[in-house]
Scaffold this motif. Structure first.
Motif, PDB file in Angstrom:
ATOM      1  N   SER A   1     -10.193  -2.881   5.714  1.00  0.00           N
ATOM      2  CA  SER A   1      -9.017  -3.316   6.466  1.00  0.00           C
ATOM      3  C   SER A   1      -9.363  -3.587   7.930  1.00  0.00           C
ATOM      4  O   SER A   1      -8.904  -4.575   8.514  1.00  0.00           O
ATOM      5  CB  SER A   1      -7.909  -2.263   6.384  1.00  0.00           C
ATOM      6  OG  SER A   1      -7.363  -2.212   5.087  1.00  0.00           O
ATOM      7  N   VAL A   2     -10.179  -2.733   8.519  1.00  0.00           N
ATOM      8  CA  VAL A   2     -10.589  -2.934   9.917  1.00  0.00           C
ATOM      9  C   VAL A   2     -11.395  -4.220  10.046  1.00  0.00           C
ATOM     10  O   VAL A   2     -11.191  -5.010  10.978  1.00  0.00           O
ATOM     11  CB  VAL A   2     -11.409  -1.724  10.415  1.00  0.00           C
ATOM     12  CG1 VAL A   2     -12.038  -2.031  11.778  1.00  0.00           C
ATOM     13  CG2 VAL A   2     -10.520  -0.490  10.517  1.00  0.00           C
TER      14      VAL A   2
ATOM     15  N   PHE B   1      -7.388   1.210  -1.590  1.00  0.00           N
ATOM     16  CA  PHE B   1      -7.359   1.048  -0.137  1.00  0.00           C
ATOM     17  C   PHE B   1      -8.684   1.489   0.467  1.00  0.00           C
ATOM     18  O   PHE B   1      -9.220   2.544   0.151  1.00  0.00           O
ATOM     19  CB  PHE B   1      -6.221   1.854   0.482  1.00  0.00           C
ATOM     20  CG  PHE B   1      -6.190   1.757   1.983  1.00  0.00           C
ATOM     21  CD1 PHE B   1      -5.658   0.647   2.606  1.00  0.00           C
ATOM     22  CD2 PHE B   1      -6.717   2.782   2.771  1.00  0.00           C
ATOM     23  CE1 PHE B   1      -5.640   0.549   3.993  1.00  0.00           C
ATOM     24  CE2 PHE B   1      -6.698   2.690   4.156  1.00  0.00           C
ATOM     25  CZ  PHE B   1      -6.156   1.568   4.769  1.00  0.00           C
ATOM     26  N   ASN B   2      -9.220   0.654   1.362  1.00  0.00           N
ATOM     27  CA  ASN B   2     -10.482   0.942   2.022  1.00  0.00           C
ATOM     28  C   ASN B   2     -10.295   0.708   3.522  1.00  0.00           C
ATOM     29  O   ASN B   2     -10.077  -0.423   3.952  1.00  0.00           O
ATOM     30  CB  ASN B   2     -11.590   0.037   1.457  1.00  0.00           C
ATOM     31  CG  ASN B   2     -12.957   0.359   2.020  1.00  0.00           C
ATOM     32  OD1 ASN B   2     -13.151   0.410   3.224  1.00  0.00           O
ATOM     33  ND2 ASN B   2     -13.912   0.569   1.123  1.00  0.00           N
ATOM     34  N   TYR B   3     -10.375   1.778   4.273  1.00  0.00           N
ATOM     35  CA  TYR B   3     -10.116   1.684   5.713  1.00  0.00           C
ATOM     36  C   TYR B   3     -11.084   0.720   6.397  1.00  0.00           C
ATOM     37  O   TYR B   3     -10.668  -0.133   7.198  1.00  0.00           O
ATOM     38  CB  TYR B   3     -10.227   3.074   6.344  1.00  0.00           C
ATOM     39  CG  TYR B   3     -10.089   3.060   7.855  1.00  0.00           C
ATOM     40  CD1 TYR B   3      -8.826   2.951   8.449  1.00  0.00           C
ATOM     41  CD2 TYR B   3     -11.215   3.163   8.671  1.00  0.00           C
ATOM     42  CE1 TYR B   3      -8.701   2.930   9.840  1.00  0.00           C
ATOM     43  CE2 TYR B   3     -11.097   3.140  10.057  1.00  0.00           C
ATOM     44  CZ  TYR B   3      -9.838   3.021  10.633  1.00  0.00           C
ATOM     45  OH  TYR B   3      -9.722   3.000  12.000  1.00  0.00           O
TER      46      TYR B   3
ATOM     47  N   TRP C   1       0.797  -1.228   0.000  1.00  0.00           N
ATOM     48  CA  TRP C   1       0.000   0.000   0.000  1.00  0.00           C
ATOM     49  C   TRP C   1       0.833   1.284   0.000  1.00  0.00           C
ATOM     50  O   TRP C   1       0.356   2.330  -0.434  1.00  0.00           O
ATOM     51  CB  TRP C   1      -0.950   0.022   1.191  1.00  0.00           C
ATOM     52  CG  TRP C   1      -2.101  -0.918   1.072  1.00  0.00           C
ATOM     53  CD1 TRP C   1      -2.411  -1.953   1.905  1.00  0.00           C
ATOM     54  CD2 TRP C   1      -3.118  -0.931   0.066  1.00  0.00           C
ATOM     55  NE1 TRP C   1      -3.550  -2.613   1.483  1.00  0.00           N
ATOM     56  CE2 TRP C   1      -4.012  -1.996   0.349  1.00  0.00           C
ATOM     57  CE3 TRP C   1      -3.367  -0.144  -1.068  1.00  0.00           C
ATOM     58  CZ2 TRP C   1      -5.111  -2.294  -0.437  1.00  0.00           C
ATOM     59  CZ3 TRP C   1      -4.473  -0.444  -1.857  1.00  0.00           C
ATOM     60  CH2 TRP C   1      -5.326  -1.499  -1.543  1.00  0.00           C
TER      61      TRP C   1
END
Length: 483
Positions: free
Chosen positions: A193-194, A188-190, A20
């Motif tokens: 990822s969480v 990227f996707n927060y 990333w």
């Protein structure tokens, strides 16, 4: 390298940073990185078997291109058979060669003829071979059935085949689902990822706290079953039910969660199978990627349920038999598959095998207590008894274990082999079952509760228990690595 190791999390952190923060803007560089780290991940176990993955990748890549370029039905089918024969041949040699030779020798021995040479080989079973051969074959099948256009990007295809989160124990991904995600730019996707980190945490809990802690008890009871009364043997097989579920579904959760960290969504592999209300529903909830693989690429091509009742029953029986044999080169797995077929076929004949496809578990308290709970208990007990054949080293041992369960009724309190208090393990399993019932609506959201304080307490409890039980997990690999 295994998921429940310090090395893996160091490895994961490095890969995540490079993916990333270094190669974020370059899809091809990301895919090359995935390919390289996947080979490092697999080679950590034994680098010599990387050649098998590469060979399988090259064959199916080329076969798919040939299938796509051919309009002749016969020639397309011939190329498909190249993929099938190669992959099944590869799997058959490493996994089943000695089994067939030894079975051949045993058959002659039954007639009093002792063969002087068994021709067996000291073959090491490559980790994950049953998974990645089926995954590459799915690509050839999807291209053959025109569900997918073949890619000319070999590096991206190789990354799809060897994608490290699910390489050695699944889910067995479909090319039609995973390959487009490899070929297209990931963002990227927060939140993604969480969600991935939460699944990793829950998967590690199931592996370290449930599976591995129960594993010591299961190993002791199965190794010394002739010395224990029926009450202890029941504990052994019930705990094995939770051990294998925690171990395998835990791996799948970690694999799915790890994939989310890289912007990739894998299919669900488990949906609370021990809350199934029938054998049919159990198989729609257990190892879903394998069950649906056999359905789409074997059952339906054989005619499925559209060929008359007798042939449909034959097709169902073949699927369960092959499924059993897929799990291991031992007659115990074949018997396990046959028993499941015998449990499933009566409902298949009556047409009730799909009665719970859409209905939720426990929609009303009355319905759950009076109807569903007895069905769940009966299904769980049926599945649990069949696990004896899955766990036992031989058919003789399996039947001896069952005999001990139904004959030796003297009671003797079981003592943990390491001296720990057994009550803690009984309570642990009960709490685990209750918690899974609370989260039963979404297998991908294990900590989805309204209040933040509740979630924080759960995270703390899970991490504390993992730290408490981690030592027992150090030397335990995942059960399905042997398949």
């Amino acid at each position: 390298m295994i998921f429940n190791s310090i090395e893996f999390f160091i490895f994961l952190g490095i890969v995540y940073f490079l993916y990333w923060f270094v190669f974020k803007k370059h899809l091809k560089a990301q895919n090359i990185l995935l390919l390289v780290v996947s080979y490092v991940f697999y080679g950590w176990w034994d680098w010599r078997f990387l050649s098998l993955i590469l060979l399988s990748t090259v064959v199916d890549y080329y076969v798919a291109l040939r299938i796509d370029k051919n309009n002749n039905v016969k020639e397309r089918k011939q190329w498909l058979w190249v993929s099938v024969v190669f992959n099944i041949g590869l799997l058959g040699f490493f996994k089943y060669y000695n089994f067939f030779i030894e079975s051949w020798v045993d058959m002659f021995a039954m007639f009093g003829y002792q063969m002087k040479s068994t021709w067996t080989l000291k073959v090491i079973l490559p980790v994950g071979i049953s998974f990645y051969t089926f995954q590459t074959m799915s690509y050839s099948f999807d291209v053959y059935y025109k569900k997918l256009k073949p890619t000319t990007d070999f590096l991206s295809f190789a990354a799809f085949v060897s994608f490290f989160p699910q390489l050695v124990a699944g889910p067995i991904e479909r090319a039609s689902n995973l390959l487009p995600q490899i070929l297209n730019k990931r963002v990227f996707n927060y939140a993604q990822s969480v969600a991935g980190l939460k699944l990793i945490l829950w998967g590690l809990f199931k592996k370290v706290v449930i599976a591995d802690s129960l594993g010591y008890i299961v190993d002791d009871i199965f190794a010394n079953y002739s010395s224990y009364p029926a009450s202890t043997l029941v504990i052994g097989v019930v705990f094995f039910s939770f051990q294998i579920y925690g171990d395998f579904s835990g791996y799948s959760d970690i694999a799915i969660g790890t994939s989310k960290l890289f912007g990739v969504e894998l299919m669900s592999n488990f949906k609370f199978p021990y809350f199934a209300r029938s054998i049919g529903e159990f198989w729609r909830r257990w190892h879903i990627s394998l069950t649906t693989w056999f359905r789409d690429y074997l059952y339906i091509p054989m005619g499925g349920s559209q060929t008359g009742q007798l042939k449909s029953i034959r097709n169902v029986f073949i699927i369960f038999l092959v499924s059993g044999f897929w799990h291991g080169a031992n007659w115990t797995f074949l018997v396990w598959g046959v028993i499941h077929a015998c449990l499933f076929i009566p409902s298949f004949i009556r047409g009730t095998n799909r009665i719970h496809v859409a209905s939720q578990i426990g929609t009303t308290t009355k319905q759950f207590l009076l109807v569903e709970l007895p069905q769940i208990v009966l299904t769980f007990l049926s599945v649990t008894v069949t696990w004896i054949f899955f766990r036992a080293a031989s058919i003789t041992e399996a039947f001896s274990y069952i005999k001990g369960m139904v004959s030796n009724f003297s009671y003797q309190a079981y003592a943990h082999p390491l001296g720990y208090r057994m009550l803690d393990y009984y309570v642990l399993v009960i709490i685990f079952v209750f918690y899974e019932f609370l989260i039963r609506e979404d297998e991908r959201a294990p900590f989805k509760f309204k209040y933040k304080v509740v979630r924080l307490l759960l995270y703390t409890a899970v991490i504390f228990l993992m730290m408490l039980f981690y030592e027992s997990s150090i030397d335990r690999s995942f059960i399905y690595f042997q398949f």
